[in-house]
Motif scaffolding. Sequence first.
Motif, PDB file in Angstrom:
ATOM      1  N   HIS A 194       0.826  -1.210   0.000  1.00 56.66           N
ATOM      2  CA  HIS A 194       0.000   0.000   0.000  1.00 56.66           C
ATOM      3  C   HIS A 194       0.859   1.258   0.000  1.00 56.66           C
ATOM      4  O   HIS A 194       0.413   2.313  -0.454  1.00 56.66           O
ATOM      5  CB  HIS A 194      -0.936   0.015   1.212  1.00 56.66           C
ATOM      6  CG  HIS A 194      -2.185  -0.777   0.988  1.00 56.66           C
ATOM      7  ND1 HIS A 194      -3.139  -0.417   0.069  1.00 56.66           N
ATOM      8  CD2 HIS A 194      -2.637  -1.919   1.556  1.00 56.66           C
ATOM      9  CE1 HIS A 194      -4.123  -1.298   0.080  1.00 56.66           C
ATOM     10  NE2 HIS A 194      -3.840  -2.224   0.970  1.00 56.66           N
ATOM     11  N   ASP A 195       2.064   1.173   0.518  1.00 51.34           N
ATOM     12  CA  ASP A 195       2.928   2.343   0.601  1.00 51.34           C
ATOM     13  C   ASP A 195       3.676   2.512  -0.727  1.00 51.34           C
ATOM     14  O   ASP A 195       4.612   1.777  -1.031  1.00 51.34           O
ATOM     15  CB  ASP A 195       3.922   2.183   1.753  1.00 51.34           C
ATOM     16  CG  ASP A 195       4.660   3.479   2.067  1.00 51.34           C
ATOM     17  OD1 ASP A 195       5.249   4.053   1.129  1.00 51.34           O
ATOM     18  OD2 ASP A 195       4.649   3.905   3.234  1.00 51.34           O
ATOM     19  N   ILE A 196       3.260   3.496  -1.511  1.00 50.44           N
ATOM     20  CA  ILE A 196       3.850   3.664  -2.843  1.00 50.44           C
ATOM     21  C   ILE A 196       5.307   4.117  -2.770  1.00 50.44           C
ATOM     22  O   ILE A 196       6.081   3.861  -3.692  1.00 50.44           O
ATOM     23  CB  ILE A 196       3.015   4.633  -3.701  1.00 50.44           C
ATOM     24  CG1 ILE A 196       2.921   6.006  -3.035  1.00 50.44           C
ATOM     25  CG2 ILE A 196       1.642   4.055  -3.976  1.00 50.44           C
ATOM     26  CD1 ILE A 196       2.294   7.059  -3.926  1.00 50.44           C
ATOM     27  N   ASN A 197       5.679   4.810  -1.697  1.00 50.32           N
ATOM     28  CA  ASN A 197       7.069   5.260  -1.588  1.00 50.32           C
ATOM     29  C   ASN A 197       8.013   4.093  -1.320  1.00 50.32           C
ATOM     30  O   ASN A 197       9.116   4.037  -1.871  1.00 50.32           O
ATOM     31  CB  ASN A 197       7.200   6.336  -0.517  1.00 50.32           C
ATOM     32  CG  ASN A 197       6.657   7.676  -0.980  1.00 50.32           C
ATOM     33  OD1 ASN A 197       6.675   7.984  -2.171  1.00 50.32           O
ATOM     34  ND2 ASN A 197       6.157   8.476  -0.052  1.00 50.32           N
ATOM     35  N   PHE A 198       7.592   3.146  -0.482  1.00 52.31           N
ATOM     36  CA  PHE A 198       8.408   1.939  -0.301  1.00 52.31           C
ATOM     37  C   PHE A 198       8.484   1.161  -1.612  1.00 52.31           C
ATOM     38  O   PHE A 198       9.537   0.624  -1.970  1.00 52.31           O
ATOM     39  CB  PHE A 198       7.831   1.056   0.802  1.00 52.31           C
ATOM     40  CG  PHE A 198       8.249   1.463   2.189  1.00 52.31           C
ATOM     41  CD1 PHE A 198       9.583   1.659   2.501  1.00 52.31           C
ATOM     42  CD2 PHE A 198       7.310   1.640   3.196  1.00 52.31           C
ATOM     43  CE1 PHE A 198       9.982   2.028   3.783  1.00 52.31           C
ATOM     44  CE2 PHE A 198       7.695   2.014   4.473  1.00 52.31           C
ATOM     45  CZ  PHE A 198       9.028   2.212   4.768  1.00 52.31           C
ATOM     46  N   ALA A 199       7.367   1.090  -2.329  1.00 53.17           N
ATOM     47  CA  ALA A 199       7.354   0.397  -3.616  1.00 53.17           C
ATOM     48  C   ALA A 199       8.332   1.057  -4.578  1.00 53.17           C
ATOM     49  O   ALA A 199       9.112   0.386  -5.273  1.00 53.17           O
ATOM     50  CB  ALA A 199       5.951   0.387  -4.202  1.00 53.17           C
ATOM     51  N   SER A 200       8.318   2.388  -4.626  1.00 55.28           N
ATOM     52  CA  SER A 200       9.184   3.114  -5.547  1.00 55.28           C
ATOM     53  C   SER A 200      10.653   2.949  -5.185  1.00 55.28           C
ATOM     54  O   SER A 200      11.512   2.782  -6.060  1.00 55.28           O
ATOM     55  CB  SER A 200       8.813   4.603  -5.550  1.00 55.28           C
ATOM     56  OG  SER A 200       9.699   5.347  -6.357  1.00 55.28           O
TER      57      SER A 200
END
Length: 252
Positions: A194-200
């Motif tokens: 859900h955390d797009i910054n961790f994904a990025s």
Amino acid sequence: MIEITNVSKSYGDTCVVDAVSLSIPAGGITSIIGPNGAGKSTLLSMISRLLPMSSGKVSVDGLDVTHTPSDVLAKRLAILRQDNHLSARLTVRDLVGFGRYPHSKGRPTLEDKAKIEEALDYLSLQPLAGRFLDEVSGGQRQRAFVAMILCQDTDYVLLDEPLNNLDMKHAADMMKLMRRACDELGKTVVMVLHDINFASWYSDRIIAMCDGRIVRDGPPAELMTPEAMQAIYGIDMSVQEVGGKRLGVYYG
């Protein structure tokens, strides 16, 4: 390689995953993002055969997951679900040892025992190995579950929202561990986040889902744009570059 071909899942008249087709090559981290109800966890569960497909096909290195014997599939692919709570009172070492079951069938060999110790070492769990799961913190317990998955010694690791209930530090530590598992152990990790910054920051590829379909697919730099965030989440977000990575800031 994981091949997903026209995979759908419906409950009655409600289509949760709608004719998704994907190829996920071996190596690296692929993160699946999207709003609640997008079908992310459902897709992951069908890849791992925890949930039957309404239609379509999934294969892992050419093995059709629908027809491959469980003991064979369990040596190629492992999954950590969201609801990974256990009622039995187990030690950390006991839990990690469960990962060897596809290999040992409950009769661990010296090789199995060595793999357990390697997994405990890799996730820095040796000091906690003899403690019961209800005696360690949430972050430590989550690491123990990841150690169990790594101990299974599969090429492919599926993680369904592995950062749930973790604070920022423990979430970052978890992502670093998975990055290391890819880079040092050659694992292929597919996770729902859900955390797009961790994904990025940690992913090699991001797949965005909405309403059961794939709406974006590519490297993080291509998805971390205000236009993409609006298309995926329907929100306004600014994107900043930090350390060569793009991070998003939601502002309304």
